[in-house]
Motif scaffolding. Structure first.
Motif, short mmCIF file in Angstrom:
data_model
loop_
_atom_site.label_atom_id
_atom_site.label_comp_id
_atom_site.label_asym_id
_atom_site.label_seq_id
_atom_site.Cartn_x
_atom_site.Cartn_y
_atom_site.Cartn_z
N GLN A 141 26.42 16.72 62.84
CA GLN A 141 25.30 16.26 61.91
C GLN A 141 25.45 15.23 61.13
O GLN A 141 24.80 14.22 60.80
CB GLN A 141 24.39 17.27 61.70
N ASP A 142 26.75 15.79 60.10
CA ASP A 142 27.20 14.81 59.29
C ASP A 142 27.51 13.42 59.62
O ASP A 142 27.24 12.48 59.18
CB ASP A 142 28.56 15.50 58.56
N ILE A 178 26.73 12.12 62.64
CA ILE A 178 25.27 11.34 62.77
C ILE A 178 24.91 10.74 61.82
O ILE A 178 24.42 9.50 61.68
CB ILE A 178 24.51 12.05 64.00
N LYS A 236 10.98 11.58 71.97
CA LYS A 236 11.23 11.09 70.60
C LYS A 236 11.14 9.51 70.35
O LYS A 236 12.21 8.88 70.58
CB LYS A 236 12.60 11.74 70.08
N TYR A 251 11.60 8.17 67.70
CA TYR A 251 12.73 7.73 66.82
C TYR A 251 13.86 7.49 67.62
O TYR A 251 14.71 6.42 67.10
CB TYR A 251 12.93 8.94 65.72
N TRP A 308 10.90 7.89 61.16
CA TRP A 308 10.22 9.04 62.28
C TRP A 308 11.02 10.02 62.37
O TRP A 308 10.52 11.25 62.85
CB TRP A 308 9.98 8.21 63.73
N LEU A 309 12.28 10.17 61.82
CA LEU A 309 13.34 11.31 62.00
C LEU A 309 13.07 11.98 60.65
O LEU A 309 13.44 13.36 60.90
CB LEU A 309 14.48 10.85 62.56
N ALA A 310 12.93 11.64 59.50
CA ALA A 310 12.97 12.35 58.44
C ALA A 310 12.06 13.25 58.17
O ALA A 310 10.78 12.95 58.50
CB ALA A 310 13.21 11.28 57.17
N LYS A 311 12.40 14.61 57.79
CA LYS A 311 11.45 15.32 57.24
C LYS A 311 10.68 15.07 56.19
O LYS A 311 9.58 15.39 55.95
CB LYS A 311 12.00 16.66 57.17
N VAL A 312 11.31 14.45 55.20
CA VAL A 312 10.73 13.94 54.02
C VAL A 312 10.66 12.45 53.93
O VAL A 312 11.98 11.83 54.19
CB VAL A 312 11.71 14.77 52.71
N PRO A 313 9.59 11.81 53.86
CA PRO A 313 9.66 10.45 54.26
C PRO A 313 10.09 9.50 52.90
O PRO A 313 10.21 8.30 53.03
CB PRO A 313 8.24 10.25 54.67
N ARG A 314 10.26 10.01 51.88
CA ARG A 314 10.63 9.47 50.75
C ARG A 314 11.66 8.44 50.77
O ARG A 314 11.59 7.04 50.61
CB ARG A 314 10.86 10.23 49.52
#
Lengths: 185, 311
Positions: A31-32, A34, A104, A106, A156-162
């Motif tokens: 994950q890191d 990617i 997906k 994204y 589109w993949l981020a949980k928090v869109p900020r």
């Protein structure tokens, strides 16, 4: 100054490799890998697009010479990002990968962005530029949709869109500065 | 590592339930907890990742438990930070004692429990898979007790249909709670029959030790057949209610998060494909199992429901 682009662009990769070697990555190292290659690719893509407006603002001609290395380093990270996703994470399991693309948006946006950047990287040499002649410039305008797709990919993949929205806003600004309206003085 | 002072383990004599199954459980369970703390099972926090570090513990499918190092250093706990590796540092020193949980709403015997009262319930080890909605998973040896046992103590009234849980709201200690993007405090819910299912537990420990703050100390819910975010941490309030509670994630992103949130490889999330997952500590992806591998036990809860609609 222009030659500093090489060591600076390689910092994210160096940090990643160093932390991996020292075991400082999280317990989810794939994950890191990617996330960090993806973000480095996007940041470098935005920096590539910042050169022209900045040159217009400051008059510093050397900024234009940064576009090619920045663009190619961006492509390097984007390629590592894709390899990390498809090979390291999904083990080239084509069924799972195609399912991810189909499911997906994204993933689709990311793949589309990569396929737009690929011909740009392949035609980045002086020789290719000569061969393509007047087609080279319009071809390389593909960086605009590629960057837009890359920013949407992140949004589109981020949980928090900020953070993705900040990237999108910066990209929007960089693209808007290219509109004829800004050039009329 | 948070150690429970022996004073906190002293069974509380306040607990005077008539229920037969609780008779004498206090003394027994406290002894069991102390015994568990002394076993070889505890894995040092400095141990590096790897299944070998887990003293051969496996889930019922034969997959090794994750190491304590993995479990305590990779946490989704937005009350502290959205950075999974940063939670442990920010949660260090979080005040977990004294701690009270009020259990009320549509019940005959509303009560506020001190954490010690809950430790007096018989604690047992449950080795569960934890499947995060972000498509990674771990195997975690929890220590805790069935939620049903706690609910039985307050005697739910017939009108009670759902259970609503709330996390502590303490922005001075939880920096993430100062972020107004989220409608704090964290809220989660279960249907009453889900809550009463034996697999749903209130966890008080991991590897025989008290929960660390980053894992939801002093007590959290663990519902292994649902995505991890349903397993609410640092609970201070449990209410039995008639209508379906709105969880924090439902309030924030109703299109993405449903109430049930059962692990389901066939229902895709807008961000993450749920067909496969990465088990922390292993390399290859593995297929995600319906109900996270607990279908046999919990699928009957959803008989006749369209799980694509009730995601």
């Amino acid at each position: 100054m222009p030659s500093a682009v090489h060591p600076l662009s390689l910092i994210p990769l160096g940090l990643l490799l160093g932390e991996a070697a020292l075991g400082l990555l999280s317990v989810n190292p794939i994950q890191d890998l990617i996330l960090r290659t993806g973000k480095a690719g996007l940041v470098l893509l935005l920096l590539t697009l910042a050169c022209t407006p900045l040159k217009r603002l400051t008059g510093w001609k050397w900024l234009l010479a940064l576009r090619k290395p920045l663009g190619l380093y961006s492509f390097l990270y984007v390629s590592l990002h894709l390899v990390a996703f498809a090979v390291i994470d999904f083990g080239l399991d084509l069924a799972l990968i195609s399912q991810a693309i189909a499911e997906k948006r994204y993933v689709l946006a990311g793949m589309a962005s990569f396929s737009l950047l690929l011909p740009l990287a392949l035609t980045s040499t002086k020789a290719a530029q000569r061969r393509l002649g007047r087609w080279w410039r319009p071809l390389h305008r593909l960086i605009y949709p590629a960057a837009l797709l890359a920013a949407l990919h992140y949004l589109w993949l981020a949980k928090v869109p900020r953070e993705p929205l900040i990237f999108l806003a910066i990209l929007g600004g960089l693209l808007a500065l290219r509109l004829p309206w800004w050039r009329i003085r | 590592m948070v150690k429970i002072p022996s004073s906190e383990l002293t069974p509380e004599p306040v607990y005077l339930s008539r229920r037969a199954f609780l008779g004498g459980a206090g003394a027994l369970s406290a002894a069991a907890l102390l015994a568990a703390c002394g076993t070889e099972r505890f894995v040092s926090g400095t141990t590096t990742a790897g299944p070998g570090a887990t003293a051969g513990l496996t889930d019922e499918l034969g997959d090794p438990a994750n190491s304590l190092d993995q479990i305590t250093n990779y946490n989704n706990y937005y009350e502290f930070t959205t950075d999974k590796e940063g939670v442990a540092r920010l949660a260090k020193g979080f005040t977990t004692s004294p701690w009270e949980v009020s259990v009320g709403g549509l019940v005959a015997q509303p009560r506020t429990f001190g954490f010690e009262d809950l430790l007096a319930l018989e604690q047992e080890e449950r080795i569960y898979r934890l499947r995060c909605v972000e498509a990674w998973s771990m195997v975690i040896p929890w220590l805790g007790f069935p939620l049903s046992r706690l609910l039985a103590l307050v005697e739910p009234r017939p009108e009670a249909k759902f259970v609503r849980f709330e996390t502590v709201y303490r922005p001075e200690e939880m920096p993430g709670q100062r972020d107004r993007h989220y409608p704090w405090p964290y809220v989660e819910g279960l249907r009453l029959d889900e809550a009463m299912h034996d697999l749903a537990i209130v966890a008080t420990g991991i590897y025989g030790h008290a929960l660390t703050p980053q894992n939801g100390a002093p007590l959290r819910l663990v519902v292994p057949w649902k995505y991890g975010f349903k397993s609410i941490k640092a609970i201070v309030k449990i209410d039995l209610v008639e209508t379906m509670p709105v969880s924090l994630w439902m309030a924030l992103a109703p299109m993405e998060y449903g109430f049930y949130a059962n692990v389901n490889p066939d229902v895709t999330h807008p961000r993450w494909s749920q067909a496969s997952e990465r088990r922390i500590g292993t390399r290859a992806r593995r297929p995600t199992l319906p109900f996270n591998g607990y279908a046999e036990q919990v699928a009957p809860l959803y008989a006749g429901m369209d799980l694509r609609q009730h995601y």
